[in-house]
Design an enzyme around this catalytic site. Sequence first.
Site, PDB file in Angstrom:
ATOM      1  N   LYS A  86       0.798  -1.234   0.000  1.00  0.00           N
ATOM      2  CA  LYS A  86       0.000   0.000   0.000  1.00  0.00           C
ATOM      3  C   LYS A  86       0.836   1.293   0.000  1.00  0.00           C
ATOM      4  CE  LYS A  86      -4.280  -1.615   2.132  1.00  0.00           C
ATOM      5  NZ  LYS A  86      -5.236  -1.392   3.210  1.00  0.00           N
ATOM      6  N   ASN A 107      -4.893   2.256  -1.745  1.00  0.00           N
ATOM      7  CA  ASN A 107      -5.504   0.917  -1.858  1.00  0.00           C
ATOM      8  C   ASN A 107      -6.289   0.747  -3.152  1.00  0.00           C
ATOM      9  OD1 ASN A 107      -7.867   2.339  -1.316  1.00  0.00           O
ATOM     10  ND2 ASN A 107      -8.733   0.722  -0.056  1.00  0.00           N
ATOM     11  N   ASP A 122      -9.995   3.385   2.228  1.00  0.00           N
ATOM     12  CA  ASP A 122     -10.138   2.803   3.579  1.00  0.00           C
ATOM     13  C   ASP A 122     -10.679   3.830   4.567  1.00  0.00           C
ATOM     14  OD1 ASP A 122      -9.294   0.232   3.016  1.00  0.00           O
ATOM     15  OD2 ASP A 122      -7.196   0.644   3.468  1.00  0.00           O
ATOM     16  N   ALA A 147       0.024   0.672  15.659  1.00  0.00           N
ATOM     17  CA  ALA A 147       0.449   1.754  14.775  1.00  0.00           C
ATOM     18  C   ALA A 147       0.929   1.173  13.449  1.00  0.00           C
ATOM     19  CB  ALA A 147       1.552   2.557  15.459  1.00  0.00           C
ATOM     20  N   GLY A 148       0.022   0.550  12.715  1.00  0.00           N
ATOM     21  CA  GLY A 148       0.372  -0.057  11.431  1.00  0.00           C
ATOM     22  C   GLY A 148      -0.308   0.643  10.267  1.00  0.00           C
ATOM     23  N   ARG A 171       3.177  -1.198  20.788  1.00  0.00           N
ATOM     24  CA  ARG A 171       3.977  -2.002  21.710  1.00  0.00           C
ATOM     25  C   ARG A 171       5.273  -1.275  22.071  1.00  0.00           C
ATOM     26  NH1 ARG A 171       3.941  -7.160  17.984  1.00  0.00           N
ATOM     27  NH2 ARG A 171       4.009  -5.433  16.510  1.00  0.00           N
ATOM     28  N   TYR A 245     -12.630  -8.295  10.062  1.00  0.00           N
ATOM     29  CA  TYR A 245     -13.977  -8.677   9.609  1.00  0.00           C
ATOM     30  C   TYR A 245     -14.146 -10.197   9.553  1.00  0.00           C
ATOM     31  CZ  TYR A 245     -11.235  -8.587   5.317  1.00  0.00           C
ATOM     32  OH  TYR A 245     -10.241  -8.772   4.384  1.00  0.00           O
ATOM     33  N   GLY A 266     -15.486  -4.996  11.581  1.00  0.00           N
ATOM     34  CA  GLY A 266     -14.897  -4.347  10.404  1.00  0.00           C
ATOM     35  C   GLY A 266     -15.520  -4.647   9.041  1.00  0.00           C
TER      36      GLY A 266
END
Length: 297
Positions: A86, A107, A122, A147-148, A171, A245, A266
């Site tokens: 992406k 995307n 998104d 945080a992705g 994390r 989802y 989701g």
Amino acid sequence: MLEWCKLTLNERCDHVEIDAKTQSLCLLGHPVAHSFSPKIHNHMSESLKLNYVYTAHDVEPVNLKAAVEGLKALGYRGANVTVPHKSAVIEHLDEISEEAAIIGAVNTILSEGGRLKGFNTDCYGFERMLQDEGVHLSRKHVLILGAGGAARAVVAACILGGAERIGVCSRQIDSARAYVDVFKGGSDPNIAWEAITYEDLDPGKALDYDLVVNCTPLGMHPNEGVAPIDPSIFSKDTVLVDLIYNPELTEFLRIGRERGMKVVGGLGMLIHQALKAYEIWTGRSKDADFVKMALKK
Ligand code: NAP
């Protein structure tokens, strides 16, 4: 073998007439075998009687440039882009939309007039999913877990939707801080930002969030029995959202629902981002219920 071929050809003819004028759409990702996108988009084309076909291509990172050039060379109308391409895809496109620039990820690609333009649907999908559930972001305190890549679309939706406080939980505190810094600079100075780790989510502290959004893959099929945190640490008025989802009700949401909290899975985001992408390629769309039915088939 012959019977099988006949049946398959007849079945295809009943649905989409694939001929020399068929326009191609596809998914570029790695892996792609789990994706619902071919099912969603091919059902849309069948239902709208549009001569498009959508396929999924498993593209290794080393082949991404060639795959994107291939879209142009083969005259594809467009593509979806998924993990892990992406962000990496951006440098191979001619231009990107404003949301894609804020999010730093694409995307959806549209090929028009020999140029490839990248979009990010998104963020739109997330907003529409909340809207369908009567949940609004204006003046809300939102906590984002993980945080992705997907979290970026959620942060962008929070900024554009007028959230008052946006917290990012990672994390590693350095990852959370770096993430917040990227968005903080270009956004409304009235937004209060917070970078934290899971150790800061202490039930003894005031955890006054209106919305907590799981943007980690924890709880996703086939590892369904886990959650990123125990949602019981939040007030019962907190709305829990999970981007996952599959399954529709994750462990995170299941615990929250058992406690009487409002929960949002989701699937709505997946559906609305797909509807928007299809509209970008074809100018046509269907409603969310149609896609839900298509997925159940
Ligand atoms: P990702 O980049 O692989 O992971 C997101 C973040 O989750 C990571 O950056 C990491 O954040 C955290 N994380 C990963 N493994 C973890 C672990 N074992 N324990 C705790 N945290 C962990 O995934 P993504 O592309 O952002 O997608 C996240 C989820 O959203 C996936 O389940 C995906 O299926 C879903 N998604 C849904 C939609 C939709 O339309 N509904 C769209 C996109 C994505 P830190 O390193 O900061 O902790």
